[in-house]
Write an enzyme that holds these catalytic residues in place. Structure first.
Site, mmCIF file in Angstrom:
data_model
loop_
_atom_site.group_PDB
_atom_site.id
_atom_site.type_symbol
_atom_site.label_atom_id
_atom_site.label_comp_id
_atom_site.label_asym_id
_atom_site.label_seq_id
_atom_site.Cartn_x
_atom_site.Cartn_y
_atom_site.Cartn_z
ATOM 1 N N TYR A 1 34.830 24.454 -75.764
ATOM 2 C CA TYR A 1 33.865 25.473 -75.363
ATOM 3 C C TYR A 1 33.851 25.655 -73.845
ATOM 4 C CZ TYR A 1 30.122 22.667 -73.212
ATOM 5 O OH TYR A 1 29.377 21.884 -72.353
ATOM 6 N N ARG A 2 34.556 24.799 -73.158
ATOM 7 C CA ARG A 2 34.593 24.756 -71.708
ATOM 8 C C ARG A 2 35.904 24.087 -71.337
ATOM 9 N NH1 ARG A 2 29.016 22.305 -69.160
ATOM 10 N NH2 ARG A 2 29.310 22.989 -67.021
ATOM 11 N N HIS B 1 36.860 12.490 -62.960
ATOM 12 C CA HIS B 1 36.930 12.681 -64.406
ATOM 13 C C HIS B 1 37.187 14.144 -64.739
ATOM 14 C CE1 HIS B 1 32.828 14.393 -64.475
ATOM 15 N NE2 HIS B 1 33.081 14.766 -65.702
ATOM 16 N N TYR C 1 35.333 20.058 -64.532
ATOM 17 C CA TYR C 1 35.995 21.285 -64.988
ATOM 18 C C TYR C 1 36.605 22.062 -63.819
ATOM 19 C CZ TYR C 1 33.250 20.197 -69.131
ATOM 20 O OH TYR C 1 32.695 19.550 -70.209
ATOM 21 N N ASP D 1 21.960 15.861 -67.589
ATOM 22 C CA ASP D 1 21.911 14.494 -67.071
ATOM 23 C C ASP D 1 21.877 14.441 -65.554
ATOM 24 O OD1 ASP D 1 21.707 12.880 -69.315
ATOM 25 O OD2 ASP D 1 23.854 12.952 -69.723
#
Length: 529
Positions: free
Chosen positions: A471-472, A390, A91, A150
Site C-alpha cells: 500500500y506504500r 530501515h 519510504y 507511533d
C-alpha cells in the site's frame, strides 16, 4: 549556483528558475543547493547515492506562495516534490523520485485554524505535526482526543495523504479526513466536498459534495498540493483501558489472528491494534548485540529467549478499549473469552479515568491515548546503532490466520536469504491487516544496506503472486510495485496517467510518485536527457 538539476534543463535554464522562486520567498524559505537542502535527502540512503538527490528546497509560508511557486515551476519546467514535514522515513523521507527535482516543503504552513469541540473536528495546514495538534487541543480546553502514529514528529496531513494510520478509534486517518483545500498543478485553488460552495458550514462534517468526490485523487498523489484539511477527532471517553496480549508459541499465531477478526469487525476492539513479532518488540528497547553477535539471521533459539522475557512472546499485540465504565468492563470479558482457547496466550489490562490520566510512562499507552511521542524511534538502531536505517515493506492482507502465516513465511524466508532478521509490525484495522516488514540495516555496512534494498525488491513480485500488494513503497521500488497492479492490462495506471496529463500537462508535480509518470517522462530514457 546549482550543483545538480533536472537532466532535461541546462544550467542556465535551471538557475533562471531558481531566481524566479527566490523572488517570491524570504531567505528562510529558499535553499538553492543540494547542500542547503541536505535535510530533505532520504535519511537512510548511503551518502554516495545520487538517484534521489534534491537540487534545492523551497519552504513557502502561505498558500499564495505555494500557488506562485507552482506557476513558476510550470513556466520553467522544473519538477517539484512536495512534502509536509518530510518524515516519510523508511519510504524515502522527503527525497524526490527523480534526481534534480526541487523539494517543496510545507513545514511553515503550520496553523491549527480551528478546533470545534461541538462537532469534534480540527481544520489544519500541512505543517502541523501531531505534537502541534495535540498541544492546540490541550490549550483550547476541548474535551477531545486525537489519533497519532507511533512517532509524533510527522505531519497530520502528510500522514493522512500517504494512507497512514494511528491508534485510537479514529486511527484510520483517511476515513476520518473531511474536506481539503488543494493547489492544483496550474496554481489554481480547489476545495473538495462541501467546501466547493463558498461559506458552506458543513465542509468539515460532511465528506461528500455535489457530484463525484475528489478527495481520494489527492492522496498518494501527484495531482495537487493539499494546503488545508479537516480532521475528525473523538470525544474524550469516560474510561481508557489499554491491553496487552502475548502469544507464547509461533504455531499459535494464525489462530490468534482468526480470533481477533470478529472482535475487530464487531467493534469490540475499536482501535487499530499493533502486533509485533519478538524481534521487533525487542528492537524497541534494545539493540541486536544485546542478544546475538552472529552475522547470520537470528536463530529461533535466540528469538525464543527474547520471547521468554516478561511481557513478551513470539508475538505481542497492543490494543485498547474506550468508553463508559461498565461497557468496557464487559468488552474486556469478551476479549478474554475470545482468546481463551489458545493456551499460550496471556492478556493483561490497565484501566484509567480518561479525564484524569496519570503521566503514562509506557509510550505504547500514550500513543493509544492520542498523546504524541517519539520514544519508539529506537527500532532503526537494531543493527547500526545511531547509524541504523530501515525500509518499510508494507503489504495488505485480510485478517485471516492462513494469509498471515503465508505472508510471514514468505517475508521471513526472503529476508533471511539476504542475511537479515525478520522484524515485523502488523496493524489491524477492521477487515484489514497491514504487514510492515521493518527491513533494518547498518548504514555503515554497504553490503548489508544493498542486501536490504535487494530483499525488498525481491519480495514485490512473489507477494503479488500470492495476492498481497504493497500500500506504500520506497522510492527505489515504486515503479515495481505499481507494475503489480495489473488488472485490465494496467487499467488503473491508464486512468492515473489520463488524469495526470489532463491536470498536469507539464508534469511538474512529483513525477514518478507511486509509479505515475507524466507523458514526457514515461520513457525511462527521457528522465536522463
Amino acid at each position: 549556483m546549482a550543483e545538480c538539476k533536472p537532466a532535461w534543463l541546462s544550467a542556465t535554464q535551471f538557475e533562471r528558475g531558481l531566481a524566479a522562486f527566490e523572488a517570491v520567498l524570504d531567505a528562510e524559505g529558499f535553499h538553492p543547493t543540494p547542500t542547503a537542502a541536505a535535510e530533505f535527502r532520504d535519511p537512510f540512503a548511503p551518502s554516495d547515492w545520487q538517484d534521489f538527490l534534491p537540487s534545492a528546497a523551497l519552504q513557502p509560508n502561505s498558500v499564495e506562495q505555494v500557488q506562485a511557486i507552482v506557476r513558476l515551476a510550470n513556466e520553467h519546467k522544473i519538477p517539484l516534490w512536495t512534502s509536509s514535514q518530510g518524515r516519510n522515513n523508511g519510504y524515502g523521507g522527503a527525497a524526490p523520485r527523480i534526481a534534480g527535482s526541487v523539494v517543496l516543503n510545507l513545514r511553515r504552513l503550520n496553523r491549527v485554524i480551528d478546533i470545534d469541540e461541538e462537532s469534534a473536528f480540527a481544520l489544519i495546514e500541512p505543517g502541523v505535526r501531531f505534537f502541534d495538534l495535540y498541544d492546540a487541543i490541550q490549550t483550547s480546553g476541548a474535551k477531545l482526543w486525537m489519533s497519532v502514529p507511533d512517532l509524533g514528529w510527522g505531519s497530520v496531513i502528510g500522514n493522512t495523504c500517504d494512507h497512514g494510520v494511528g491508534y485510537t478509534p479514529t486511527g484510520d486517518h483517511v476515513a476520518h479526513q473531511c474536506g481539503m483545500e488543494v493547489v492544483l498543478p496550474d496554481g489554481s485553488l480547489l476545495r473538495t466536498g462541501m467546501g466547493a460552495m463558498q461559506g458552506n458550514k458543513a465542509w468539515q462534517v460532511h465528506k461528500r459534495g455535489f457530484g463525484p468526490s475528489l478527495d481520494g485523487i489527492f492522496m498518494q498523489s501527484s495531482l495537487g498540493i493539499v494546503t488545508k484539511m479537516g480532521v475528525w477527532l473523538m470525544p474524550r471517553p469516560e474510561c481508557y483501558m489499554p491491553g496487552w496480549l502475548t502469544v507464547g508459541k509461533e504455531e499459535d499465531f494464525p489462530a490468534m489472528i482468526d480470533a481477533l477478526r470478529p472482535l475487530l469487525i464487531e467493534g469490540v476492539i475499536p482501535n487499530q491494534p499493533m502486533i509485533y513479532n519478538a524481534v521487533c518488540a525487542a528492537s524497541a528497547v534494545t539493540e541486536r548485540k544485546d542478544w546475538y553477535e552472529g552475522k547470520d539471521p537470528m536463530p529461533d533459539t535466540v528469538i525464543d529467549r527474547i520471547a521468554e522475557q516478561p511481557g513478551l512472546g513470539r508475538w505481542v499485540m497492543r490494543f485498547a478499549l474506550y468508553g463508559r465504565d461498565g461497557i468496557i468492563d464487559r468488552q474486556r470479558e469478551i476479549v478474554e473469552q475470545a482468546f481463551a482457547h489458545i493456551s499460550s496466550i496471556a492478556i493483561s489490562f490497565n484501566k484509567y479515568d480518561a479525564a484524569n490520566l496519570p503521566e503514562l510512562e509506557n509510550p505504547h499507552e500514550r500513543v493509544q491515548a492520542g498523546i504524541p511521542s517519539n520514544d519508539l524511534n529506537q527500532m532503526t538502531k537494531w543493527y547500526g546503532g545511531e547509524e541504523g536505517g530501515h525500509i518499510g515493506f508494507s503489504s495488505v492482507l485480510p485478517v485471516t490466520g492462513r494469509d498471515m502465516a503465508t505472508l510471514r513465511d514468505l517475508v521471513r524466508a526472503k529476508l533471511e536469504a539476504k542475511g537479515l532478521d525478520y522484524s515485523a509490525a502488523c496493524i489491524a484495522s477492521g477487515r484489514t491487516l497491514i504487514h510492515v516488514a521493518l527491513v533494518v540495516f547498518d548504514m555503515k555496512d554497504a553490503e548489508q544496506t544493498q542486501a536490504a534494498y535487494d530483499a525488498c525488491k525481491a519480495l514485490v513480485e512473489p507477494a503479488a503472486k500470492l495476492g498481497f500488494g504493497e500500500y506504500r513503497a520506497h522510492l527505489d521500488f515504486m515503479d515495481l510495485v505499481a507494475d503489480q497492479y495489473d488488472f485490465g492490462g494496467h487499467a488503473s495506471r491508464r486512468v492515473h496517467e489520463t488524469l495526470k496529463d489532463a491536470l498536469d500537462p507539464n508534469g511538474i508535480l512529483a513525477p514518478g510518485k507511486q509509479g505515475i509518470w507524466p507523458a514526457a517522462l514515461r520513457d525511462p530514457a527521457a528522465r536522463n536527457k
